[in-house]
Design an enzyme around this catalytic site. Structure first.
Site, short mmCIF file in Angstrom:
data_model
loop_
_atom_site.label_atom_id
_atom_site.label_comp_id
_atom_site.label_asym_id
_atom_site.label_seq_id
_atom_site.Cartn_x
_atom_site.Cartn_y
_atom_site.Cartn_z
N TYR A 189 38.25 28.16 38.28
CA TYR A 189 39.40 28.07 39.20
C TYR A 189 39.13 27.01 40.28
O TYR A 189 39.95 26.11 40.51
CB TYR A 189 39.65 29.44 39.84
CG TYR A 189 40.50 29.41 41.07
CD1 TYR A 189 41.83 28.99 41.02
CD2 TYR A 189 39.99 29.79 42.31
CE1 TYR A 189 42.61 28.95 42.16
CE2 TYR A 189 40.76 29.76 43.45
CZ TYR A 189 42.07 29.33 43.38
OH TYR A 189 42.84 29.28 44.51
N LEU A 242 41.36 41.94 49.30
CA LEU A 242 40.75 43.11 49.93
C LEU A 242 41.70 43.90 50.84
O LEU A 242 41.76 45.12 50.76
CB LEU A 242 39.50 42.66 50.73
CG LEU A 242 38.80 43.75 51.51
CD1 LEU A 242 38.29 44.85 50.59
CD2 LEU A 242 37.65 43.16 52.33
N PHE A 273 31.90 45.57 46.50
CA PHE A 273 30.96 44.93 45.57
C PHE A 273 29.68 44.51 46.29
O PHE A 273 29.55 43.37 46.71
CB PHE A 273 31.62 43.75 44.87
CG PHE A 273 32.79 44.14 44.01
CD1 PHE A 273 32.58 44.86 42.83
CD2 PHE A 273 34.09 43.85 44.39
CE1 PHE A 273 33.65 45.24 42.03
CE2 PHE A 273 35.17 44.23 43.59
CZ PHE A 273 34.95 44.94 42.42
N ARG A 333 33.88 37.15 54.99
CA ARG A 333 34.90 36.16 54.63
C ARG A 333 35.73 35.81 55.86
O ARG A 333 35.75 36.54 56.85
CB ARG A 333 35.84 36.70 53.53
CG ARG A 333 35.15 36.95 52.20
CD ARG A 333 34.76 35.64 51.52
NE ARG A 333 34.10 35.86 50.25
CZ ARG A 333 32.77 35.95 50.08
NH1 ARG A 333 31.96 35.87 51.13
NH2 ARG A 333 32.25 36.12 48.89
N SER A 384 45.38 31.45 39.74
CA SER A 384 44.48 31.51 40.90
C SER A 384 43.56 32.73 40.93
O SER A 384 43.12 33.12 42.01
CB SER A 384 45.30 31.41 42.20
OG SER A 384 46.29 32.40 42.22
N1 LIG Z 1 46.09 33.82 48.62
C1 LIG Z 1 44.94 33.26 48.98
O1 LIG Z 1 44.14 33.85 49.71
C2 LIG Z 1 44.59 31.87 48.50
C3 LIG Z 1 43.36 31.32 48.87
C4 LIG Z 1 43.04 30.03 48.45
C5 LIG Z 1 43.95 29.30 47.72
N2 LIG Z 1 45.13 29.87 47.35
C6 LIG Z 1 46.08 29.06 46.55
O2 LIG Z 1 47.34 29.12 47.20
C7 LIG Z 1 48.40 29.12 46.25
C8 LIG Z 1 49.30 30.29 46.53
O3 LIG Z 1 48.57 31.51 46.50
P1 LIG Z 1 49.34 32.89 46.55
O4 LIG Z 1 48.36 33.93 46.92
O5 LIG Z 1 50.57 32.72 47.33
O6 LIG Z 1 49.68 33.05 45.00
P2 LIG Z 1 50.96 33.74 44.34
O7 LIG Z 1 50.56 34.08 42.94
O8 LIG Z 1 51.50 34.81 45.21
O9 LIG Z 1 52.01 32.56 44.30
C9 LIG Z 1 52.02 31.58 43.30
C10 LIG Z 1 53.45 31.43 42.80
O10 LIG Z 1 53.50 30.41 41.82
C11 LIG Z 1 54.28 30.84 40.72
N3 LIG Z 1 53.77 30.12 39.55
C12 LIG Z 1 52.52 30.15 39.05
N4 LIG Z 1 52.42 29.31 38.01
C13 LIG Z 1 53.65 28.73 37.85
C14 LIG Z 1 54.17 27.75 36.96
N5 LIG Z 1 53.42 27.21 35.99
N6 LIG Z 1 55.45 27.36 37.10
C15 LIG Z 1 56.23 27.90 38.09
N7 LIG Z 1 55.78 28.82 38.96
C16 LIG Z 1 54.51 29.24 38.83
C17 LIG Z 1 54.09 32.34 40.64
O11 LIG Z 1 55.18 32.99 40.02
C18 LIG Z 1 53.98 32.71 42.12
O12 LIG Z 1 55.24 33.00 42.68
C19 LIG Z 1 47.74 29.14 44.88
O13 LIG Z 1 47.74 27.82 44.37
C20 LIG Z 1 46.32 29.61 45.16
O14 LIG Z 1 45.42 29.06 44.24
C21 LIG Z 1 45.47 31.13 47.74
#
Ligand SMILES: NC(=O)c1ccc[n+]([C@@H]2O[C@H](COP(=O)([O-])OP(=O)(O)OC[C@H]3O[C@@H](n4cnc5c(N)ncnc54)[C@H](O)[C@@H]3O)[C@@H](O)[C@H]2O)c1
Length: 340
Positions: free
Chosen positions: A142, A191, A209, A222, A78
């Site tokens: 992404y 951020l 940025f 945002r 992500s």
């Molecule tokens: N944090 C944000 O602001 C945000 C915004 C938009 C979308 N997202 C989406 O939300 C989801 C969660 O975001 P987050 O910030 O909690 O991310 P994060 O990285 O904290 O959590 C993702 C989790 O998935 C696990 N993981 C990743 N790939 C894996 C795999 N192949 N097999 C098993 N485990 C795996 C990682 O170890 C991690 O614990 C993501 O899909 C991200 O794209 C997040």
């Protein structure tokens, strides 16, 4: 009581959803390979299966071992910047892991699926706030990979009747208001934690940025949505899928805050200056991204309870101040299963 599978449940957003499910009495199994997640973020009483989603055999074993009412799929690559350096890896991994999981869900008879999608679907939108009718033109590999995951789920519904919801989050922020969970990424790219760590002297000054965007103070705007509100959206949407059709929602506060406003909020809450400097614009960053949450409110009754920027920052500050090195995974020995 129902049982749910949460992939990525040891990560930031996933762990807050796990906690919310557990608090309302549901049973949860987390599948996470801990590449980003933390053992210590999985609450006691929740089974943690440490496995990579790409390992189909392990995924099948999980579905053979338990039956699930629904799947919540957070695990993904992500990082926008990284996706522009390794686009094929992002497209392949995020699509194929979603398809593997949806396939396993269908074969096991599980009928509900919630996907973490993203505002990165919308590139440079023509109209603010961004509603679900906005044109999808991802500005990064992404964003494209998440759109491909959404499309795979459309097919899983069309062919197999798997009901799904894609939640397009804007900027998830804040931490559990009771201090049990927080945000701990390596590398950290968001951020608010970056600004807090800069204020606490735990990292170099923050780089802003660009301050020449067409916004009132020149910095990007945002939509920061509190992670506990985001968790609540998942529960409501999962419940709605029981009787409702597949659906897509934009999930944000509906309010925009500039980078400078975030810095000011961190300084207000923390009582310390946020050392920062102004750098060039980052390629691909739109000036403003703010969600319309009208559809989500109307159809699920959701509303943000922690909408104020200072409140979001206060919960994030409290967690990071209390956890100078982030989660302490050594406190949870491997195999000391989090199972009840
Ligand atoms: N944090 C944000 O602001 C945000 C915004 C938009 C979308 N997202 C989406 O939300 C989801 C969660 O975001 P987050 O910030 O909690 O991310 P994060 O990285 O904290 O959590 C993702 C989790 O998935 C696990 N993981 C990743 N790939 C894996 C795999 N192949 N097999 C098993 N485990 C795996 C990682 O170890 C991690 O614990 C993501 O899909 C991200 O794209 C997040």
């Amino acid at each position: 009581m129902a049982r749910f599978l949460v992939t990525g449940g040891a990560g930031y957003v996933g762990s807050h959803v796990v906690l919310a499910l557990q608090e309302r009495g549901d049973e949860v199994v987390v599948l996470d390979d801990l590449r980003q997640g933390h053992r210590a973020a999985v609450p006691p009483g929740v089974e943690l299966v440490v496995a990579d989603l790409a390992d189909r055999r392990r995924v099948d074993e999980v579905f053979a071992g338990w039956s699930f009412e629904g799947v919540l799929h957070f695990a993904a690559l992500s990082l926008v910047g990284e996706s522009m350096r390794e686009p094929m890896r992002y497209l392949a991994e995020n699509l194929s892991n979603t398809a593997t999981l949806a396939d396993a869900a269908v074969r096991s008879g599980c009928r509900r699926f919630v996907l973490s999608s993203t505002a990165a679907l919308f590139g440079h939108p023509e109209k603010m706030p961004i509603d679900e009718a906005a044109r999808i033109i991802p500005g990064s590999a992404y964003g494209e990979s998440k759109f491909m995951a959404e499309t795979a789920l459309d097919w899983a519904d069309r062919v197999h009747g798997l009901r799904s919801a894609a939640l397009r989050y804007f900027n998830a922020a804040g931490a559990d208001p009771k201090g049990r969970l927080g945000e701990d990424h390596t590398p950290e790219t968001h951020l608010i934690p970056l600004a807090i760590d800069a204020a606490l002297g735990r990292r170099d000054p923050l780089m802003v940025f660009g301050d020449d965007y067409p916004t009132p103070d020149g910095t990007c705007i945002r939509d920061y949505v509190h992670v506990t509100d985001l968790a609540d959206a998942h529960l409501r949407v999962m419940d709605r899928l029981k009787d409702g059709p597949s659906v897509r929602y934009n999930v944000g506060n509906g309010l925009g805050h500039s980078v400078k406003q975030v810095i000011e909020s961190v300084e207000r809450i923390g009582g310390r200056r946020v050392p920062h400097s102004i750098g060039p614009r980052r390629p691909g960053d739109p000036a403003i991204l703010v969600a319309s949450n009208e559809k989500l409110r109307r159809e699920t009754g959701w509303q943000p309870y922690h909408a104020g920027l200072d409140e979001i920052v206060r919960t994030a500050w409290a967690w990071r101040e209390a956890h100078p090195r982030g989660y302490d995974d050594r406190a949870v020995p491997e195999g000391a299963a989090r199972a009840a």
